[in-house]
Design a protein around this motif. Structure first.
Motif, mmCIF file in Angstrom:
data_model
loop_
_atom_site.group_PDB
_atom_site.id
_atom_site.type_symbol
_atom_site.label_atom_id
_atom_site.label_comp_id
_atom_site.label_asym_id
_atom_site.label_seq_id
_atom_site.Cartn_x
_atom_site.Cartn_y
_atom_site.Cartn_z
ATOM 1 N N UNK A 30 0.801 -1.217 0.000
ATOM 2 C CA UNK A 30 0.000 0.000 0.000
ATOM 3 C C UNK A 30 0.838 1.273 0.000
ATOM 4 N N UNK A 31 2.155 1.152 0.065
ATOM 5 C CA UNK A 31 3.029 2.317 0.117
ATOM 6 C C UNK A 31 2.910 3.143 -1.157
ATOM 7 N N UNK A 32 2.958 4.445 -0.991
ATOM 8 C CA UNK A 32 2.842 5.350 -2.135
ATOM 9 C C UNK A 32 4.029 6.292 -2.283
ATOM 10 N N UNK A 58 7.179 -2.081 -5.162
ATOM 11 C CA UNK A 58 6.870 -0.734 -4.674
ATOM 12 C C UNK A 58 7.745 0.301 -5.353
ATOM 13 N N UNK A 59 9.038 0.003 -5.479
ATOM 14 C CA UNK A 59 9.944 0.949 -6.133
ATOM 15 C C UNK A 59 9.575 1.153 -7.594
ATOM 16 N N UNK A 60 9.104 0.096 -8.263
ATOM 17 C CA UNK A 60 8.733 0.205 -9.674
ATOM 18 C C UNK A 60 7.557 1.153 -9.876
ATOM 19 N N UNK A 61 6.730 1.329 -8.862
ATOM 20 C CA UNK A 61 5.610 2.275 -8.996
ATOM 21 C C UNK A 61 5.946 3.648 -8.406
ATOM 22 N N UNK A 62 7.241 3.872 -8.082
ATOM 23 C CA UNK A 62 7.694 5.203 -7.714
ATOM 24 C C UNK A 62 7.941 5.440 -6.247
ATOM 25 N N UNK A 63 7.852 4.428 -5.405
ATOM 26 C CA UNK A 63 8.103 4.600 -3.973
ATOM 27 C C UNK A 63 9.607 4.697 -3.722
ATOM 28 N N UNK A 64 10.023 5.675 -2.940
ATOM 29 C CA UNK A 64 11.437 5.822 -2.555
ATOM 30 C C UNK A 64 11.719 4.861 -1.410
ATOM 31 N N UNK A 117 10.669 -0.178 10.870
ATOM 32 C CA UNK A 117 10.114 0.081 9.543
ATOM 33 C C UNK A 117 9.135 1.235 9.646
ATOM 34 N N UNK A 118 9.236 2.190 8.733
ATOM 35 C CA UNK A 118 8.252 3.268 8.620
ATOM 36 C C UNK A 118 7.853 3.391 7.158
ATOM 37 N N UNK A 119 6.547 3.405 6.917
ATOM 38 C CA UNK A 119 6.016 3.462 5.560
ATOM 39 C C UNK A 119 5.103 4.682 5.433
ATOM 40 N N UNK A 120 5.496 5.592 4.542
ATOM 41 C CA UNK A 120 4.722 6.802 4.246
ATOM 42 C C UNK A 120 4.442 7.647 5.483
#
Length: 412
Positions: A30-32, A58-64, A117-120
């Motif tokens: 779900x990360x953006x 996730x990286x392929x859809x632009x997530x750093x 871990x921290x996501x968004x």
């Protein structure tokens, strides 16, 4: 010690890899915008590969994404594993890489043992689980028993800040790829629930004793019950004394320790403390179903902790560690129910030494151990006080991570 308590959080207890890994996978899916992840061990097995695949997607859809591993815990990856990370711009950093001597790792001390871990900046995870298959039940008899938590709310901002502080010095010293995680703190995070929480770190700078002091403060304030489940139990003599004093004043003190440790020396060294604690009225339950890897505790109905810190000299005096302190009656009830189930169903109660010879042997060894524990923090300061570095982990030579030039090291 100045602990920053945040209000308005939510928390979910996650037991073992069967609950932890799916929760992380769902959050990664779900990360953006951003994923920051630190782990001591990332194994190239089914768990590590599943994490890698989720991060690549996730990286392929632009997530750093910035992934930090410890060089002692995660010493090597295959070229194909690294190539997949590199292809989508994932930043892989290695904590304190050191060359091997005669094929042996030389960087045992001052490790990055945290699991964060921290996501968004909206969801975080913290606990004792690494990313490796031995945290799953199907691994067999050596599968580990462990805990983590999923959190939301303002506490995630503190976790994000901790991860940023680790990355900041390294960022100044070498060129980051385009998708490297930004260091902006971001806006305050809204409250999501009613749980009070505090992130407590241990480092080799300003927070050398914060986790141990948090434990001791909770133990000294206990009025009814203390339950500690810890994989490697060899704490400082002050914490041992606090436990004994709590038991003598009528607090029901219960320890869950390893009965089938993954390292044989663990039980042998812990047992020298048994007679002292049992004599004071402390109950010691040896968990015998599988190796215990948890680092959790509850005190009365008000205080609990979950994290990466063992109660041993490495965690309390040398390693980088992270625990979350929790004030929430509902969480305490859930964790207490879980730990009580372990004691009733999978533990055996430790007894005092059976013979005078064994008692006197333990007494002498215990006396030496107490003095060792009393002085270990000072002795640890004599170890090489190098400044551990974070280095890029994508380049390899002769099967080892060589990372970057020495001039590009960034102190952490």
């Amino acid at each position: 010690m100045n602990i920053h308590w945040t209000q308005g959080n939510t928390i979910q207890l996650l037991e073992n890899g069967e609950e932890f890994y799916p929760a992380v996978q769902e959050a990664v899916a779900q990360a953006r915008e951003e994923i920051l992840l630190e782990t001591f061990i990332l194994a190239e097995d089914k768990v590590g590969i599943a994490l890698k695949d989720a991060l690549v997607q996730a990286a392929a859809r632009g997530v750093r994404i910035t992934l930090t591993v410890d060089d002692y815990g995660s010493p090597a990856f295959s070229e194909s594993f690294l190539a997949e990370l590199r292809a989508v711009g994932i930043t892989l950093l290695v904590f304190d890489p050191r060359p091997r001597a005669f094929g042996m790792r030389t960087n045992l001390f001052r490790r990055m043992h945290r699991k964060l871990i921290v996501i968004d900046r909206t969801v975080g995870f913290i606990g004792g689980l690494n990313f490796c298959a031995d945290h799953l039940g199907d691994y067999g008899p050596e599968a580990k028993q462990d805990y983590a938590v999923r959190v939301t709310g303002p506490i995630v901002g503190d976790m994000h800040m901790a991860l940023r502080q680790t990355l900041a010095p390294a960022r100044k010293r070498f060129r980051w790829p385009r998708r490297a995680a930004p260091l902006a703190a971001g806006a305050p995070i809204s409250q999501t629930g009613g749980v009070s929480m505090a992130l407590v770190l241990r480092d080799n700078d300003r927070h050398r004793t914060d986790i141990e002091r948090s434990y001791r403060m909770a133990i000294r304030l206990a009025r009814r019950e203390i339950i500690i489940a810890n994989a490697y139990f060899l704490p400082g003599y002050r914490l041992l004394r606090d436990l004994a004093k709590a038991a003598r004043r009528g607090v029901h003190v219960q320890l869950i320790l390893q009965g089938q440790p993954d390292m044989p020396w663990v039980r042998a060294t812990s047992m020298v403390l048994y007679d002292y604690l049992i004599k004071a009225g402390v109950e010691i339950h040896e968990y015998c179903q599988r190796p215990l890897h948890g680092k959790v505790a509850i005190v009365d109905d008000e205080w609990a902790t979950v994290g990466s810190s063992n109660l041993d000299p490495l965690s309390l005096s040398l390693n980088l560690e992270a625990n979350v302190m929790i004030r929430d009656r509902a969480f305490n009830r859930e964790l207490r129910s879980n730990l009580t189930g372990l004691m009733h169903n999978h533990c055996q109660l430790a007894r005092p030494s059976g013979t005078p010879v064994l008692r006197y042997w333990r007494l002498g060894l215990g006396w030496l151990m107490f003095h060792f524990l009393r002085r270990f923090p000072a002795w640890a300061g004599w170890l090489p006080a190098h400044k551990p570095s974070l280095l890029p982990g994508h380049r390899r030579v002769d099967g080892a991570q060589t990372l970057t030039d020495e001039s590009e090291q960034g102190a952490v």
